[in-house]
Design an enzyme around this catalytic site. Structure first.
Site, PDB file in Angstrom:
ATOM      1  N   ARG A  73       2.400   3.358  -3.331  1.00 58.33           N
ATOM      2  CA  ARG A  73       2.530   2.290  -4.122  1.00 58.33           C
ATOM      3  C   ARG A  73       1.144   1.685  -4.353  1.00 58.33           C
ATOM      4  O   ARG A  73       0.594   1.011  -5.611  1.00 58.33           O
ATOM      5  CB  ARG A  73       3.545   1.135  -3.563  1.00 58.33           C
ATOM      6  CG  ARG A  73       5.003   1.072  -3.898  1.00 58.33           C
ATOM      7  CD  ARG A  73       5.704   0.712  -2.904  1.00 58.33           C
ATOM      8  NE  ARG A  73       5.716   1.887  -1.532  1.00 58.33           N
ATOM      9  CZ  ARG A  73       6.219   2.782  -1.620  1.00 58.33           C
ATOM     10  NH1 ARG A  73       7.130   2.899  -2.470  1.00 58.33           N
ATOM     11  NH2 ARG A  73       6.148   3.665  -0.517  1.00 58.33           N
ATOM     12  N   THR A  74       0.374   1.312  -3.059  1.00 58.78           N
ATOM     13  CA  THR A  74      -0.899   0.403  -3.506  1.00 58.78           C
ATOM     14  C   THR A  74      -1.712   1.244  -4.441  1.00 58.78           C
ATOM     15  O   THR A  74      -2.281   0.804  -5.268  1.00 58.78           O
ATOM     16  CB  THR A  74      -1.443   0.316  -1.921  1.00 58.78           C
ATOM     17  OG1 THR A  74      -0.334  -0.285  -1.270  1.00 58.78           O
ATOM     18  CG2 THR A  74      -2.575  -0.452  -2.236  1.00 58.78           C
ATOM     19  N   LYS A 102     -16.842  15.803   6.661  1.00 63.14           N
ATOM     20  CA  LYS A 102     -18.122  16.330   7.163  1.00 63.14           C
ATOM     21  C   LYS A 102     -18.629  15.453   7.999  1.00 63.14           C
ATOM     22  O   LYS A 102     -19.833  15.604   8.560  1.00 63.14           O
ATOM     23  CB  LYS A 102     -18.921  16.568   5.798  1.00 63.14           C
ATOM     24  CG  LYS A 102     -18.612  17.580   4.857  1.00 63.14           C
ATOM     25  CD  LYS A 102     -19.660  17.848   3.699  1.00 63.14           C
ATOM     26  CE  LYS A 102     -18.850  18.518   2.561  1.00 63.14           C
ATOM     27  NZ  LYS A 102     -19.734  18.198   1.360  1.00 63.14           N
ATOM     28  N   ARG A 123      -8.346   1.875   1.504  1.00 65.73           N
ATOM     29  CA  ARG A 123      -7.219   1.753   2.783  1.00 65.73           C
ATOM     30  C   ARG A 123      -7.998   2.749   3.789  1.00 65.73           C
ATOM     31  O   ARG A 123      -8.516   3.775   3.575  1.00 65.73           O
ATOM     32  CB  ARG A 123      -6.073   2.341   2.273  1.00 65.73           C
ATOM     33  CG  ARG A 123      -5.087   2.535   3.322  1.00 65.73           C
ATOM     34  CD  ARG A 123      -3.701   3.018   2.930  1.00 65.73           C
ATOM     35  NE  ARG A 123      -3.080   1.755   2.268  1.00 65.73           N
ATOM     36  CZ  ARG A 123      -1.762   1.787   1.988  1.00 65.73           C
ATOM     37  NH1 ARG A 123      -0.930   2.773   2.104  1.00 65.73           N
ATOM     38  NH2 ARG A 123      -1.362   0.551   1.524  1.00 65.73           N
ATOM     39  N   HIS A 151      -3.092  -6.490   4.905  1.00 67.11           N
ATOM     40  CA  HIS A 151      -2.699  -5.896   3.496  1.00 67.11           C
ATOM     41  C   HIS A 151      -2.547  -6.990   2.556  1.00 67.11           C
ATOM     42  O   HIS A 151      -1.254  -7.227   2.156  1.00 67.11           O
ATOM     43  CB  HIS A 151      -1.461  -5.059   3.507  1.00 67.11           C
ATOM     44  CG  HIS A 151      -1.209  -4.055   2.680  1.00 67.11           C
ATOM     45  ND1 HIS A 151      -1.878  -4.091   1.325  1.00 67.11           N
ATOM     46  CD2 HIS A 151      -0.476  -3.098   2.467  1.00 67.11           C
ATOM     47  CE1 HIS A 151      -1.570  -3.194   0.450  1.00 67.11           C
ATOM     48  NE2 HIS A 151      -0.507  -2.455   1.263  1.00 67.11           N
TER      49      HIS A 151
HETATM   50  C1  NCD Z   1       2.684  -0.550   3.710  1.00 64.29           C
HETATM   51  C2  NCD Z   1       1.592  -0.345   4.151  1.00 64.29           C
HETATM   52  O1  NCD Z   1       0.877   0.790   3.924  1.00 64.29           O
HETATM   53  O2  NCD Z   1       1.101  -1.094   5.082  1.00 64.29           O
HETATM   54  N1  NCD Z   1       3.041   0.123   2.420  1.00 64.29           N
HETATM   55  C3  NCD Z   1       2.804  -0.510   1.113  1.00 64.29           C
HETATM   56  O3  NCD Z   1       1.382  -0.470   0.893  1.00 64.29           O
HETATM   57  N2  NCD Z   1       3.681  -0.922   0.368  1.00 64.29           N
HETATM   58  C4  NCD Z   1       4.053  -0.562   4.370  1.00 64.29           C
HETATM   59  C5  NCD Z   1       4.352   0.516   5.177  1.00 64.29           C
HETATM   60  O4  NCD Z   1       3.528   1.492   5.111  1.00 64.29           O
HETATM   61  O5  NCD Z   1       5.207   0.486   5.930  1.00 64.29           O
END
Ligand code: NCD
Length: 485
Positions: A73-74, A102, A123, A151
């Site tokens: 999703r993100t 590397k 991320r 997040h």
């Molecule tokens: C979340 C995350 O990556 O923290 N997912 C997201 O971005 N919607 C929640 C999760 O992974 O549980």
């Protein structure tokens, strides 16, 4: 742009969003106004929550996605958002096929990629990694999730959904369920809820309560109070209540109250479910609560929106999907308009006539203790980016000196992962002494502050050649005897 091992000199207008607390309440509302305008102007005729068309306002802009952890999703909603804005995207989504394999540091990757794009979303599995990345980036950096820290853009989607469903953000009652310790979505979410005056009902899986530093910040900075809620057979242990209304204020005469009838009795506006974050736990097999129709059949949940940041892996029953309260797919859909709004505002493409987007949450201005490595204290959180062997040349041990409630005492808050350290000893470089006196950091004037160096414990200070101040101040018996003679 800086090419040395030092943080980049930022363009004055560059704004990074690492924590939800990097945005003011007013700025969060501005993001929502812009997101709503995109939903209105670029609609899908069948689904009110889906962006169905594109604009060209970002036609000469590029978004870089730099993902060191899995994402659906993100990453895809950020990229969809940029494409819907008329921009382009470049992606590094698999650390195994990038220079990270590397051994390239995040600090180096960011300085390189900043030349290829206008805005970056990152991320990373380490807490605080995106704050470090931002230090090296002259273009805006957005945190797409850093370890179990925060997040913030998921929280923007969550709040946007809550606002849509409740027509307001203030004074909601929200239950949060599952892995409250490992879920970064929860940590950003609870800070935001507290800021908007929510009552928060923690329903943690056993042993997965909110981390101590998040719990303390809720109480100390975000004015949350703990209220036991054991009324009428309720299974909940406690609520965080943020006093907003004058009549509520009067309920808070002490630090912990037995029951708050209003808060307990009030119907729940939303239940926020999270999965077990197994990648953040050594013990992968733990018992975990399941939210299903039976659980949600209690009268207090009769109008609650059931939310989930997704992915779900069994903790939220799929049989519930047809229920009118199931809003998690709508919540995920808002990832596009909300992230479009954030990108547009950070790039200055939208909002010139709106409210200024150049501020930042008015966090208390804590002094920064910035300690050269390798001497002195390090962050106690082993998953903090400062402990990543690939980043050792680029990080410093940096802590905010946070005054505790007594004002005469303080703790250290890691500038990256925001975990706190309460016990430490303070030494003077000039005088070569040390003492178990954290408050020395608070008492020191600017000049004296620069002279101080912090160690985790007395033995470390002694090993580094400092002597205990108390021992030095007390005359040594042998010498006393000699002077008498
Ligand atoms: C979340 C995350 O990556 O923290 N997912 C997201 O971005 N919607 C929640 C999760 O992974 O549980």
């Amino acid at each position: 742009m800086s090419t040395k091992n030092t943080p980049a000199t930022r363009h004055p207008a560059t704004r990074h969003i690492i924590s939800i607390n990097d945005l003011t309440d007013r700025e969060i509302e501005t993001v929502f106004e812009v997101a709503q305008s995109f939903l209105r102007d670029l609609p899908d005729s069948h689904f009110p929550y889906r962006i169905g068309r594109s604009t060209k306002i970002a036609s000469d802009c590029i978004l870089a996605s730099l993902f060191y952890e899995p994402s659906t999703r993100t990453r895809l909603s950020f990229e969809s958002a940029m494409l819907r804005l008329g921009g382009e995207t470049i992606t590094s989504a698999d650390p195994a096929t990038s220079s990270a394999a590397k051994g390239e540091s995040l600090a180096d990757s960011v300085r390189v990629i900043a030349n290829y794009a206008d805005i970056m979303v990152i991320r990373h599995p380490r807490d605080g990694a995106v704050r470090l990345a931002a230090e090296f980036s002259p273009i805006p950096v957005i945190n797409g999730g850093d370890g179990s820290h925060e997040h913030p853009t998921q929280t923007l989607c969550d709040l946007f959904l809550l606002k849509k469903k409740n027509k307001r953000l203030k004074n909601l009652k929200v239950a949060i369920s599952g892995d409250l310790r490992g879920s970064r979505t929860i940590h950003s979410f609870v800070y935001a809820l507290a800021r908007f005056g929510a009552t928060i009902m923690p329903m943690a899986a056993k042993g997965m309560e909110l981390p101590a530093h998040v719990d303390q910040r809720l109480r100390e900075e975000f004015r949350c109070q703990m209220v036991s809620a054991k009324g009428d057979g309720d299974t909940i242990d406690a609520l965080y209540v943020t006093p907003e209304e004058p009549h509520q204020q009067s309920l808070f005469s002490g630090p912990e109250l037995e029951t708050d009838i209003d808060a307990v009795g009030k119907k729940v506006d939303a239940v926020y479910v999270t999965r077990f974050q197994k990648e953040r736990w050594a013990d992968k097999e733990q018992s975990y609560p399941k939210i299903d129709r039976k659980f949600l059949s209690e009268p207090k949940y009769s109008d609650a929106s059931v939310m989930h940041p997704l992915p779900r892996v069994g903790e939220l029953d799929a049989a519930f999907d047809a229920d009118r309260r199931a809003v998690y797919f709508e919540q995920a859909a808002y990832g596009v308009p909300v992230r479009m709004a954030l990108i547009a505002l950070l790039l200055g493409l939208k909002g010139k006539s709106l409210h200024k987007f150049t501020g930042g949450f008015e966090r208390p201005k804590y002094p920064l203790y910035d300690q050269p490595r390798p001497i002195g204290i390090g962050c106690a959180n082993k998953n903090c980016i400062v402990h990543d062997p690939m980043e050792t040349q680029y990080v410093r041990n940096k802590f905010y000196v946070v005054k505790t409630q007594s004002e005469a005492e303080c703790k250290l808050r890691c500038a990256y992962c925001e975990n706190d350290i309460e016990d430490f000893v303070v030494a003077s470089r000039k005088n070569k002494w040390f003492a178990a006196d954290p408050a020395a950091l608070v008492r020191a004037d600017d000049q004296h502050f620069k002279d101080l160096i912090v160690f985790a414990k007395a033995a470390d200070a002694a090993e580094a050649g400092f002597h205990s101040r108390r021992a030095a101040a007390e005359p040594k018996p042998a010498r006393r005897a000699a002077s008498k003679g």
